[in-house]
Design an enzyme around this catalytic site. Structure first.
Site, PDB file in Angstrom:
ATOM      1  N   ASP A 188      10.903  35.525  25.003  1.00 42.83           N
ATOM      2  CA  ASP A 188      10.788  34.748  23.772  1.00 42.83           C
ATOM      3  C   ASP A 188      10.625  33.266  24.081  1.00 42.83           C
ATOM      4  O   ASP A 188      11.590  32.604  24.477  1.00 42.83           O
ATOM      5  CB  ASP A 188      12.045  34.996  22.927  1.00 42.83           C
ATOM      6  CG  ASP A 188      12.066  34.179  21.658  1.00 42.83           C
ATOM      7  OD1 ASP A 188      10.994  33.749  21.208  1.00 42.83           O
ATOM      8  OD2 ASP A 188      13.170  33.985  21.107  1.00 42.83           O
ATOM      9  N   ASP A 231       5.209  30.755  19.808  1.00 38.04           N
ATOM     10  CA  ASP A 231       6.462  31.512  19.843  1.00 38.04           C
ATOM     11  C   ASP A 231       6.182  33.003  20.012  1.00 38.04           C
ATOM     12  O   ASP A 231       5.820  33.696  19.066  1.00 38.04           O
ATOM     13  CB  ASP A 231       7.237  31.250  18.553  1.00 38.04           C
ATOM     14  CG  ASP A 231       8.593  31.929  18.525  1.00 38.04           C
ATOM     15  OD1 ASP A 231       8.925  32.663  19.484  1.00 38.04           O
ATOM     16  OD2 ASP A 231       9.325  31.756  17.538  1.00 38.04           O
TER      17      ASP A 231
END
Length: 416
Positions: free
Chosen positions: A105, A290
């Site tokens: 992430d 992201d």
């Protein structure tokens, strides 16, 4: 015409498999980790958790900083690819065979794993880390508590040797989840999250995984990159450490400087709908690359204005006429058309991506009782990092992304 606003996401994953491969034709060795994409139901609780600032408190028995032994290691690694809306891979802690399925992430900086000391359902339903079985485990005595809209995670930061493929990272700090209120992981098929954002976001200023890789000088170049395949159920998605894989993109790789070393945050010139400025990015705006977010998010007012301009019909009647959405960074246009941002939700709640069909007609003819939605969600990121748009997997599955810590920049190129 009724507007449809997509306000939930994310992640469940299934089985994964790995293989080791070194990419040819590169001046430096790089590490490629195959990712697997998995069918998922959208889960807002995990989205809330990942996008929530992780406030933490310390115990009184915290230890001194850890000194790291620097070693040089150069070789190929493997990663995995999952179906549909999220991509996961493997990391090991304590021993190379002690593997956990995780989300890599770029929108967070801490590592979270379920602990064997946690007896809540969300922990017991997954692979659990057991420090008592590791010879390299170190108890540090830091608490990390995160409250979010639908629950709370309570963890304890400790350290152990981590392995990503054959890359060995010594004394890697991570949070063991010892209590879970809510269903962040309860219904998911992955065991944790590995944050790859900047260390300014990390609890207690501990190094995120890639910062320890940098500090221990494990790569020739401090760069990692993501290829997200749109082939549901395939094993062609990839995380690459130490460079990028030119086999996965076409055309020029354009780099953009990071504007705020917290997220991988970039400055956009504009956001266009069918080439027109409709006021979504007045005087410029911020965007965040992201990999842990499935959707594109935006400040609430701007996001709803964008949905009005896109004018998505829930019955898919105007599918062939939907406009192109364009993010402009340093004068480079990154286009998303309906194939990229539309999906159907069937009567069972399953998500079916428009881009996974060979033709518009086959997508329109698929099943009854479905509705078309845009893969967008309103999200108001607070100052000083916000307001900002998040370029999640909707964007990153179309554009190969490179994260360059040597030069603090992000590169995008059209994925093959």
């Amino acid at each position: 015409m009724k507007q449809v606003y997509f306000i939930s996401i994310l992640i469940l994953s299934s089985q994964c498999a790995s293989f080791l491969e070194e990419q040819p034709g590169m001046q430096n060795k790089i590490y490629s980790i195959k990712l697997e994409r998995t069918q998922s139901q959208a889960r807002k609780s995990l989205f809330d958790f990942i996008t929530t600032g992780q406030h933490f408190r310390s115990k009184s028995d915290i230890l001194d900083d850890i000194s790291l032994t620097q070693t040089q290691q150069k070789e190929s690694i493997k990663l995995y690819n999952f179906k549909n809306t999220q991509y996961t891979g493997e990391i090991s802690f304590g021993a190379s065979e002690n593997k956990f399925k995780v989300i890599f992430d770029t929108g967070s900086a801490n590592i979270w794993l379920n602990s064997a000391r946690c007896h809540d359902y969300g922990c017991k339903n997954h692979k659990q880390y057991d420090g008592s079985k590791s010879l390299t485990y170190e108890h540090l005595g830091y608490d990390l508590d995160v409250e979010f809209g639908t629950g709370e995670l309570m963890g304890e930061i400790n350290a152990d040797t981590a392995y990503v493929g054959n890359v060995k990272i010594r004394k890697q700090e991570f949070a063991e989840i010892v209590r879970e209120n809510g269903d962040v992981f309860a219904q998911s098929d992955f065991d944790g999250i590995v944050g790859l954002a900047y260390p300014t976001m990390a609890a207690y200023h501990f190094n995120p995984l890639f910062d320890n890789i940098m500090q221990q000088k494990l790569l020739d170049r401090n760069v990692f990159s993501f290829y997200f395949s749109r082939q549901e159920g395939s094993r062609t998605s990839e995380l690459t450490l130490g460079g990028w894989n030119q086999d996965h993109f076409e055309g020029e790789l354009h780099f953009h400087n990071v504007a705020n070393k917290y997220y991988w945050l970039l400055e956009a010139n504009n956001i266009l709908v069918n080439g027109k400025d409709v006021g979504l990015c007045k005087g410029g705006c911020s965007v965040i690359a992201d990999t842990g977010t499935s959707l594109i998010t935006g400040p609430s007012d701007d996001l709803y204005d964008m949905l009005d301009a896109l004018n998505i019909d829930e019955n898919c009647k105007n599918l062939k006429e939907l406009p192109t959405l364009t993010f402009v960074l340093d004068g480079i246009h990154y286009d998303l058309d309906a194939h990229d941002y539309i999906m159907k939700i069937d009567s069972y709640g399953n998500e079916i991506a428009y881009g996974s069909f060979a033709s518009t007609d086959s997508f329109l003819e698929m099943g009854g009782g479905c509705e078309c939605i845009g893969t967008f969600m309103p999200l108001d990121i607070p100052f000083p990092q916000g307001p900002a748009w998040i370029l999640g997997d909707t964007f990153l599955s179309k554009y190969y992304s490179v994260y360059d810590r040597d030069n603090d920049r992000v590169g995008f190129a059209r994925s093959k």
